[in-house]
Design a protein around this motif. Structure first.
Motif, short mmCIF file in Angstrom:
data_model
loop_
_atom_site.label_atom_id
_atom_site.label_comp_id
_atom_site.label_asym_id
_atom_site.label_seq_id
_atom_site.Cartn_x
_atom_site.Cartn_y
_atom_site.Cartn_z
N ASP A 107 0.83 -1.21 0.00
CA ASP A 107 0.00 0.00 0.00
C ASP A 107 0.86 1.25 0.00
O ASP A 107 0.59 2.20 -0.74
CB ASP A 107 -0.94 0.03 1.22
N LYS B 238 2.73 1.53 -3.35
CA LYS B 238 1.80 1.93 -4.41
C LYS B 238 1.46 3.42 -4.28
O LYS B 238 1.40 4.13 -5.29
CB LYS B 238 0.53 1.09 -4.32
N ALA B 239 1.29 3.89 -3.05
CA ALA B 239 0.98 5.32 -2.83
C ALA B 239 2.12 6.21 -3.32
O ALA B 239 1.88 7.25 -3.94
CB ALA B 239 0.70 5.58 -1.36
N ALA C 43 4.30 5.42 -5.70
CA ALA C 43 4.32 5.35 -7.17
C ALA C 43 3.21 6.20 -7.78
O ALA C 43 3.43 6.92 -8.76
CB ALA C 43 4.18 3.90 -7.62
N GLU C 44 2.02 6.17 -7.19
CA GLU C 44 0.90 6.97 -7.71
C GLU C 44 1.16 8.46 -7.52
O GLU C 44 0.87 9.26 -8.41
CB GLU C 44 -0.40 6.56 -7.02
N ALA C 45 1.70 8.85 -6.37
CA ALA C 45 1.99 10.26 -6.12
C ALA C 45 3.07 10.75 -7.07
O ALA C 45 3.01 11.88 -7.58
CB ALA C 45 2.41 10.45 -4.66
N SER D 66 3.68 9.59 -10.08
CA SER D 66 3.05 9.69 -11.39
C SER D 66 2.21 10.96 -11.50
O SER D 66 2.27 11.67 -12.51
CB SER D 66 2.19 8.45 -11.64
N ALA D 67 1.44 11.27 -10.47
CA ALA D 67 0.62 12.49 -10.48
C ALA D 67 1.49 13.73 -10.54
O ALA D 67 1.17 14.71 -11.23
CB ALA D 67 -0.27 12.52 -9.23
#
Length: 186
Positions: A66, A69-70, A72-74, A76-77
């Motif tokens: 988790d 993933k957070a 990686a997503e941050a 990317s954003a």
């Protein structure tokens, strides 16, 4: 004839002042763009470092998906953000995600002792300082440009030539603004 000469002289003075104001605004806009470029370079360096950091943590804390993933997503954003406010917001989220990643790392003594992880952590700390300096420089140039375009008579020239107010690169996360609590205890 004297009145005509005075009118011409006044028009020349007004023209010179307008040209000087316009050139000052162009110079200010270019300086702000250069300052933003400095932030952009530092953020790219940070974004390039994060996959290595995540990979290192993943090797020791694979079940912390988790958090990984957070991050990686941050990341990317943050890469996708295009406006000053969007980048500031995305970077704030990325900073929070990295904070959680380092909190996870605290639970793994082998990870904290890993030389690669420590080097990545030190590099990230250095980058954070450089980002902060670049942000201060950008915000200073944005402030100066905003003063030029919002004060009279610069606001008239700015309106005629489409100069806009620049956004500041600010932290959105109230917790990042808070003064850290220091406790001295036994």
């Amino acid at each position: 004839m004297i009145a005509f000469g005075i009118v011409i002289a006044v028009l020349l003075i007004v023209a010179v002042v307008l040209i000087a104001m316009y050139n000052g605004m162009v110079r200010g806009r270019n300086l702000a763009e250069e300052a933003w470029s400095g932030i952009d370079v530092q953020l790219k360096r940070r974004h390039d470092l994060i996959p290595n950091l995540v990979s290192t943590v993943q090797g020791y804390a694979a079940h912390e998906q988790d958090v990984l993933k957070a991050v990686a997503e941050a990341r990317s954003a943050s890469i996708k953000a295009s406006t000053v406010q969007g980048v500031a917001q995305a970077e704030s989220m990325l900073g929070s995600a990295l904070g959680r990643l380092f909190a996870v790392a605290e639970a793994y003594p082998e990870l904290k002792a890993d030389g690669n992880f420590r080097q990545l952590q030190d590099t990230l700390t250095s980058l954070e300082s450089e980002i902060q300096m670049a942000r201060r420089f950008y915000n200073g140039t944005a402030r100066d440009q905003n003063n030029r375009t919002m004060q009279f008579p610069g606001n008239i020239v700015a309106g005629m030539f489409g100069f806009q107010k620049l956004d500041y690169f600010e932290l959105d996360d109230a917790s990042e603004r808070a003064v850290p609590e220091v406790k001295f205890g036994k």
